[in-house]
Design an enzyme around this catalytic site. Structure first.
Site, PDB file in Angstrom:
ATOM      1  N   GLU A 187       0.868  -1.187   0.000  1.00 10.40           N
ATOM      2  CA  GLU A 187       0.000   0.000   0.000  1.00 10.40           C
ATOM      3  C   GLU A 187       0.901   1.232   0.000  1.00 10.40           C
ATOM      4  O   GLU A 187       1.859   1.307   0.769  1.00 10.40           O
ATOM      5  CB  GLU A 187      -0.931  -0.024   1.226  1.00 10.40           C
ATOM      6  CG  GLU A 187      -1.753   1.231   1.436  1.00 10.40           C
ATOM      7  CD  GLU A 187      -2.602   1.643   0.232  1.00 10.40           C
ATOM      8  OE1 GLU A 187      -3.473   0.876  -0.180  1.00 10.40           O
ATOM      9  OE2 GLU A 187      -2.373   2.753  -0.297  1.00 10.40           O
ATOM     10  N   LYS A 188       0.557   2.205  -0.874  1.00  9.20           N
ATOM     11  CA  LYS A 188       1.412   3.404  -0.948  1.00  9.20           C
ATOM     12  C   LYS A 188       0.929   4.511  -0.007  1.00  9.20           C
ATOM     13  O   LYS A 188       1.667   5.425   0.320  1.00  9.20           O
ATOM     14  CB  LYS A 188       1.514   3.908  -2.375  1.00  9.20           C
ATOM     15  CG  LYS A 188       0.216   4.378  -3.019  1.00  9.20           C
ATOM     16  CD  LYS A 188       0.507   4.854  -4.441  1.00  9.20           C
ATOM     17  CE  LYS A 188      -0.689   4.923  -5.341  1.00  9.20           C
ATOM     18  NZ  LYS A 188      -1.774   5.790  -4.967  1.00  9.20           N
ATOM     19  N   LEU A 197      -3.717   2.490   4.894  1.00  6.69           N
ATOM     20  CA  LEU A 197      -4.503   1.269   4.725  1.00  6.69           C
ATOM     21  C   LEU A 197      -5.986   1.631   4.731  1.00  6.69           C
ATOM     22  O   LEU A 197      -6.397   2.572   5.417  1.00  6.69           O
ATOM     23  CB  LEU A 197      -4.222   0.307   5.876  1.00  6.69           C
ATOM     24  CG  LEU A 197      -2.833  -0.337   5.864  1.00  6.69           C
ATOM     25  CD1 LEU A 197      -2.557  -1.005   7.201  1.00  6.69           C
ATOM     26  CD2 LEU A 197      -2.711  -1.345   4.725  1.00  6.69           C
ATOM     27  N   VAL A 256     -24.203   8.879  -6.988  1.00  2.00           N
ATOM     28  CA  VAL A 256     -24.176   8.689  -5.539  1.00  2.00           C
ATOM     29  C   VAL A 256     -23.325   9.759  -4.848  1.00  2.00           C
ATOM     30  O   VAL A 256     -23.747  10.362  -3.860  1.00  2.00           O
ATOM     31  CB  VAL A 256     -23.666   7.282  -5.182  1.00  2.00           C
ATOM     32  CG1 VAL A 256     -23.934   7.002  -3.727  1.00  2.00           C
ATOM     33  CG2 VAL A 256     -24.344   6.224  -6.031  1.00  2.00           C
ATOM     34  N   HIS A 260     -43.547  -5.300  15.982  1.00  3.69           N
ATOM     35  CA  HIS A 260     -44.268  -4.033  15.880  1.00  3.69           C
ATOM     36  C   HIS A 260     -43.989  -3.207  17.136  1.00  3.69           C
ATOM     37  O   HIS A 260     -43.995  -3.764  18.218  1.00  3.69           O
ATOM     38  CB  HIS A 260     -45.769  -4.301  15.784  1.00  3.69           C
ATOM     39  CG  HIS A 260     -46.586  -3.043  15.749  1.00  3.69           C
ATOM     40  ND1 HIS A 260     -46.652  -2.250  14.620  1.00  3.69           N
ATOM     41  CD2 HIS A 260     -47.334  -2.433  16.705  1.00  3.69           C
ATOM     42  CE1 HIS A 260     -47.435  -1.204  14.887  1.00  3.69           C
ATOM     43  NE2 HIS A 260     -47.852  -1.290  16.138  1.00  3.69           N
TER      44      HIS A 260
HETATM   45  P1  NAD Z   1     -21.937   7.565 -10.522  1.00  2.00           P
HETATM   46  O1  NAD Z   1     -21.698   6.747 -11.722  1.00  2.00           O
HETATM   47  O2  NAD Z   1     -22.784   7.075  -9.422  1.00  2.00           O
HETATM   48  O3  NAD Z   1     -22.597   8.954 -10.955  1.00  2.00           O
HETATM   49  C1  NAD Z   1     -22.054   9.791 -11.926  1.00  2.00           C
HETATM   50  C2  NAD Z   1     -23.177  10.656 -12.455  1.00  2.00           C
HETATM   51  O4  NAD Z   1     -22.614  11.668 -13.256  1.00  2.00           O
HETATM   52  C3  NAD Z   1     -24.154   9.878 -13.317  1.00  2.00           C
HETATM   53  O5  NAD Z   1     -25.455  10.136 -12.880  1.00  2.00           O
HETATM   54  C4  NAD Z   1     -23.870  10.392 -14.706  1.00  2.00           C
HETATM   55  O6  NAD Z   1     -25.013  10.373 -15.522  1.00  2.00           O
HETATM   56  C5  NAD Z   1     -23.410  11.792 -14.418  1.00  2.00           C
HETATM   57  N1  NAD Z   1     -22.530  12.386 -15.432  1.00  2.00           N
HETATM   58  C6  NAD Z   1     -21.552  11.768 -16.118  1.00  2.00           C
HETATM   59  N2  NAD Z   1     -20.925  12.666 -16.929  1.00  2.00           N
HETATM   60  C7  NAD Z   1     -21.512  13.859 -16.720  1.00  2.00           C
HETATM   61  C8  NAD Z   1     -21.315  15.157 -17.242  1.00  2.00           C
HETATM   62  N3  NAD Z   1     -20.348  15.426 -18.115  1.00  2.00           N
HETATM   63  N4  NAD Z   1     -22.109  16.151 -16.800  1.00  2.00           N
HETATM   64  C9  NAD Z   1     -23.078  15.914 -15.887  1.00  2.00           C
HETATM   65  N5  NAD Z   1     -23.312  14.698 -15.366  1.00  2.00           N
HETATM   66  C10 NAD Z   1     -22.539  13.680 -15.772  1.00  2.00           C
HETATM   67  O7  NAD Z   1     -20.481   8.003 -10.008  1.00  2.00           O
HETATM   68  P2  NAD Z   1     -20.037   8.854  -8.735  1.00  2.00           P
HETATM   69  O8  NAD Z   1     -21.195   9.489  -8.052  1.00  2.00           O
HETATM   70  O9  NAD Z   1     -18.918   9.701  -9.209  1.00  2.00           O
HETATM   71  O10 NAD Z   1     -19.478   7.726  -7.790  1.00  2.00           O
HETATM   72  C11 NAD Z   1     -18.404   6.891  -8.225  1.00  2.00           C
HETATM   73  C12 NAD Z   1     -18.591   5.496  -7.712  1.00  2.00           C
HETATM   74  O11 NAD Z   1     -18.475   5.471  -6.322  1.00  2.00           O
HETATM   75  C13 NAD Z   1     -19.950   4.947  -8.075  1.00  2.00           C
HETATM   76  O12 NAD Z   1     -19.829   3.653  -8.583  1.00  2.00           O
HETATM   77  C14 NAD Z   1     -20.692   4.932  -6.782  1.00  2.00           C
HETATM   78  O13 NAD Z   1     -21.614   3.846  -6.687  1.00  2.00           O
HETATM   79  C15 NAD Z   1     -19.571   4.805  -5.766  1.00  2.00           C
HETATM   80  N6  NAD Z   1     -20.011   5.447  -4.532  1.00  2.00           N
HETATM   81  C16 NAD Z   1     -20.844   4.741  -3.726  1.00  2.00           C
HETATM   82  C17 NAD Z   1     -21.326   5.320  -2.580  1.00  2.00           C
HETATM   83  C18 NAD Z   1     -22.257   4.521  -1.708  1.00  2.00           C
HETATM   84  O14 NAD Z   1     -22.338   3.322  -1.890  1.00  2.00           O
HETATM   85  N7  NAD Z   1     -22.974   5.149  -0.780  1.00  2.00           N
HETATM   86  C19 NAD Z   1     -21.000   6.629  -2.257  1.00  2.00           C
HETATM   87  C20 NAD Z   1     -20.185   7.330  -3.122  1.00  2.00           C
HETATM   88  C21 NAD Z   1     -19.691   6.729  -4.259  1.00  2.00           C
END
Ligand code: NAD
Length: 468
Positions: A33-34, A37, A180, A439
């Protein structure tokens, strides 16, 4: 030269779980790991964001306290202190993880790893060190993808990591991408007083999730003052005295907003640069490392897991892959099962889902039956004062098999696991409903939604005949 049975590159959720599982199976493990962790999840993702959201939830509860007959005067936030607590949470968990790894006699090697061959890894750390191993597991993770628009590569555009290190709450924040990361950061900063605008390229927020759930979520995001532009194509980002100007089009119509800071949240790309994949001819697809169901790459003996292999970029999907890769490296023959992986979104209220959306189930040709239970009908949700939300069960009408469950509401990220368990056992709505639920609980809403898919919900007005 370090001799080990398995060398693992990357100490995030995929890599560290692979290391622990391999050690459990009696293998001698070296984990490279760089940085800290725990990878993105622990240091720059899941954990720090949830630590901040916890603060924001408390703030919300305090702001609403009057409704419960509790007078609170002089509420204020101290962003530095919130960030310090978030750091403390991360530090504690990283320390705990290191202790767990060491308890398994896993050798932690600090530095940047490159694959020299299928059985050798070079580590550039304080000193150069090589690891000789029978098997290698690649778990390099992912990094933020850039926004493809002029001006979007400027170093002062934040990614999620930079947003977690801000010294102060931006007065205004434009978030590009309402996936997300976008909706979770929007929730945090809007509740802390920032004027937040979300720009999403597709027609709705969280485009992959069930439309009924995202519509509830979108309403609650708007209710706390978040501006949302969907079908928005960002064309240019420029500097202005107030920060940044973002030009975009919606259905061909040019628009512009200004914000002090911009956060890019348009997805994440595999972090494979410098790993040596090309030199060794390890196959990739759109940059993601190609693996089979045993998580072996095109180079025999070399496995890959986590965000860098694509699919859902979730810590728990990486955990599962880490276990499978380690088992295969130990000579077992196990395969990944991607059928039932929950997706949790930490907004207020939360959202969570597993399996197919209603639209996906229809596309897959199922005779779909949908059950719904709005939380307004839940005793516990009413007691909590959190009645915004819905449990939606998507089932196969013929067999009753549960194909998907979608929840928006308090504790959605915990509630979803009842559905995960039933779906993992290929259970039906009848199986779920046959279990007596306590409940008053929120879990009852899951049972009611399952019953409703058969028109048999108890705590709901009788259904009109034929309605689904
Ligand atoms: P994501 O793929 O969930 O969302 C990216 C969003 O950006 C999409 O809705 C897409 O349509 C939009 N988009 C893409 N290009 C665009 C543009 N040029 N202009 C405007 N909108 C655009 O990716 P994320 O939110 O960056 O998250 C990255 C990863 O990390 C995802 O796979 C996500 O599931 C994961 N993540 C998970 C959680 C969680 O589980 N709670 C939390 C954060 C991130």
């Amino acid at each position: 030269m370090i001799e080990s049975d398995v060398a693992i590159i990357g100490g995030g959720p995929g890599g560290y779980v692979a290391a622990i599982r391999a050690a459990q199976l009696g293998l001698k493990v070296a984990l490279v790991e760089k940085e800290a962790l725990g990878g993105t999840c622990l240091n720059r993702g899941c954990i720090p964001t949830k630590a901040l959201i916890r603060g924001v939830e408390l703030l919300d509860a305090i702001r609403n306290a009057e409704e419960y007959g509790i007078a609170v005067a002089g509420v204020s936030t101290d962003f530095q202190k919130m960030m310090a607590r978030k750091e403390a949470v991360v530090k504690r968990l990283v320390g705990g993880l290191e202790a767990v790894l060491l308890s398994h006699n896993i050798r932690i090697v600090r530095g940047v790893a490159t694959l020299v061959s299928a059985t050798e890894v070079e580590v550039a750390g304080e000193a150069k060190e090589n690891i000789k191993a029978r098997n290698v597991i690649l778990a390099p993770g992912a990094v933020s993808a850039p926004i493809p628009a002029p001006g979007a590569q400027s170093p002062d555009i934040l990614d999620s990591q930079a947003a977690l290190s801000l010294g102060e709450i931006p007065k205004s924040l434009a978030i590009i991408g309402a996936g997300v990361i976008g909706v979770e950061f929007a929730t945090i900063f809007a509740r802390l007083g920032s004027s937040v605008t979300l720009l999403e390229a597709l027609p709705k927020v969280l485009p992959q999730e069930d439309a009924e759930i995202t519509s509830i979520l979108e309403k609650s995001l708007r209710k706390i003052g978040i501006g949302i532009h969907t079908s928005a194509q960002v064309t240019r980002i420029t500097d202005v005295p107030a920060g940044k100007s973002i030009s975009f089009t919606v259905n061909g119509q040019p628009k512009e907003i200004q914000a002090q800071r911009v956060l890019a949240a348009v997805g994440r790309r595999p972090n494979t640069e410098g790993l040596g994949l090309d030199r060794l001819g390890i196959a990739t697809e759109k940059g993601f490392i190609k693996v089979n169901e045993r998580l072996e790459t095109s180079l025999p003996g070399v496995y890959a897991v986590g965000d860098a292999v694509g699919g859902l970029q979730l810590a728990h999907k990486a955990f599962a892959e880490g276990e499978i890769a380690a088992e295969n490296a130990a000579g077992q023959k196990t395969a990944m099962d991607y059928r039932v992986i929950p997706r949790c979104i930490y907004t207020i209220p939360e959202a969570a889902a597993v399996g197919m959306s209603e639209a996906e189930a229809r596309e897959a040709g199922h005779d779909v039956q949908v059950g719904r239970f709005p939380l307004a009908g839940s005793g516990k949700a009413t007691v909590l004062g959190e009645t915004r939300g819905l449990v939606k069960v998507v089932a196969d009408g013929d067999t009753g098999e549960i194909l998907g469950v979608h929840i928006c509401g308090p504790q959605a990220t915990e509630l979803i696991h009842e559905a995960v368990l039933v779906m993992n056992l290929e259970g039906t709505v009848e199986d779920l409903a046959a279990a007596i639920h306590a409940h008053p609980t929120l879990s009852e809403a899951v049972r009611e939604a399952a019953l409703d898919s058969r028109g048999l919900a108890i705590h709901m007005p009788a259904r009109r005949r034929g309605a689904n």
